[in-house]
Design an enzyme around this catalytic site. Structure first.
Site, PDB file in Angstrom:
ATOM      1  CG  ASP A   1      -0.726  21.032 -31.182  1.00  0.00           C
ATOM      2  OD1 ASP A   1      -1.115  21.205 -32.356  1.00  0.00           O
ATOM      3  OD2 ASP A   1      -0.220  19.975 -30.785  1.00  0.00           O
TER       4      ASP A   1
ATOM      5  CB  CYS B   1      -3.476  19.680 -37.532  1.00  0.00           C
ATOM      6  SG  CYS B   1      -4.917  19.592 -36.452  1.00  0.00           S
TER       7      CYS B   1
ATOM      8  CG  ASP C   1      -7.057  18.234 -23.632  1.00  0.00           C
ATOM      9  OD1 ASP C   1      -6.340  18.413 -24.636  1.00  0.00           O
ATOM     10  OD2 ASP C   1      -8.103  17.555 -23.661  1.00  0.00           O
TER      11      ASP C   1
END
Length: 400
Positions: free
Chosen positions: A304, A344, A254
């Site tokens: 994701d 998303c 990340d």
């Protein structure tokens, strides 16, 4: 009839058909003329071109969605009792969760729970709310009362920092307590796994509750495997994977250093030593390109990412980014490995995601088996007449 008289707005002929199907939005072009004497966010009655009552909602002349429907019942006044009924219905639905295993969930999912413009997440005994519309903003004092009475929560925090508030003519706010007390951090249970939520500073309301069922599904694939979790944030998928077996190893990637620090703490919270796992602060695309060059291979790759597209104007570029991401993800996935890929972005549909997977696989000449597909969990209900409010797509595949 109701003793309270609300201002009214009339629809153009035949513009009430979508409302008859249960839709909760009225666009400005459907109105005969802008209603007068209604403050921004004020409640009004919607009438057909022939003067018949259709619905009751709140109004904002500054946005394309001029009216958001609250009720189709002319007898139902928009009072604290109305809000308490809606909150009570939402609470009842969330009783599907065993509180010994899970005490964190989406409590109010906007239109899906009949309260457009409002999102409320519950973390143990704390509520974190986001108000996105002027109509809900006007109802804030009544909302506080209804939420605290119907949930028995110890505290309510408002995280009204979404950029969408600007479109409604609302200010972006610093986090503020609406009622009770809210600690700096709240420890939650999710499927028996523990996490610490920073309600004050974390992304959205502090945690991504909408991936709970996908994290649980990961467990059956993860035992003894080498896992790569991209855009890992505070390590939700990583912890679930690591818990399956001491032989399982997880690499979490990340760009956020605080997120990586929180991920390591989550490993410790669940009695898993972070030392056997990797936590890398890096841009995911840069990391994947280097991993491909180095010949890295993983048994499971999790993709994701944050939303690549928030409007139709950015959809084309977003699809290119998803294709690039999935192609890189497949390149570091060993033959027969599991790919979990997610989107998303609301303007990207499930068919789009399947198309991206197919195109990436064709480019690499690798066969793909679709294993499982998910949208939202039970605590993120979608109004059946409003499929456009659905946003999450998650797909498990086996890549040959």
């Amino acid at each position: 009839m109701s003793s309270v008289h609300y201002p009214s707005a009339s629809l153009k002929p035949h513009r009430d058909e979508s409302l008859q199907g249960g839709h909760l939005w009225i666009f400005s072009g459907a109105l005969q003329q802008p209603p007068r004497w209604v403050e921004i966010g004020g409640v009004l009655d919607v009438k057909s071109a022939t003067g018949k009552f259709v619905a009751r909602g709140y109004y904002n002349p500054q946005t394309d969605i001029a009216i958001r429907i609250l009720t189709y019942n002319p007898e139902e006044q928009i009072t604290v009792d109305f809000l308490r009924r809606r909150v009570a219905q939402a609470v009842q639905l969330r009783q599907v969760f065993d509180p010994e295993l899970t005490n964190a969930y989406r409590l109010i999912n906007s239109e899906g729970d009949g309260l457009p413009g409002l999102v409320v997440d519950r973390y143990a005994d704390v509520l974190v709310a986001q108000i996105h519309t002027a109509g809900m903003e006007r109802l804030r004092p009544l909302l506080i009362e209804a939420l605290m009475q119907e949930t028995g929560a110890q505290g309510l925090l408002f995280r009204n920092d979404s950029q969408s508030r600007k479109r409604e003519g609302l200010d972006i706010e610093e986090p503020m307590i609406g009622a009770g007390t809210v600690p700096d951090a709240v420890t939650i249970r999710e499927n028996g796994v523990y996490f610490t939520v920073d309600c004050w500073n974390g992304q959205k309301t502090g945690f991504f509750l909408d991936q709970r069922d996908k994290r649980e599904s990961l467990r059956k694939y993860a035992r003894g495997k080498r896992i790569l979790n991209c855009f890992s944030y505070t390590g939700g998928f990583s912890v679930y994977g690591a818990l399956t077996s001491p032989d399982t190893t997880v690499t979490s990637v990340d760009v956020s250093a605080p997120a990586m620090e929180a991920a390591q703490k989550h490993f410790e919270l669940n009695h898993v030593s972070p030392d056997a796992h990797e936590f890398l602060i890096a841009d995911v695309f840069d990391y994947l390109e280097e991993a491909v060059q180095n010949g890295e291979q993983f048994d499971i790759v999790i993709l994701d990412p944050p939303a690549f597209a928030k409007t139709q104007n950015t959809r084309t570029n977003a699809l290119k980014a998803y294709r690039r991401l999935n192609t890189l993800g497949m390149q570091v996935l060993r033959p027969g490995g599991i790919l979990l890929t997610c989107s998303c972005s609301g303007v990207i549909g499930m068919d789009d995601v399947l198309g991206v997977i197919s195109q990436s696989a064709q480019r690499l000449q690798r066969p793909v088996q679709l294993l499982e597909s998910y949208t939202h969990g039970v605590d993120h209900p979608i109004h059946i007449a409003m499929p456009e409010t659905s946003y999450l797509k998650s797909i498990f595949c086996r890549v040959g």
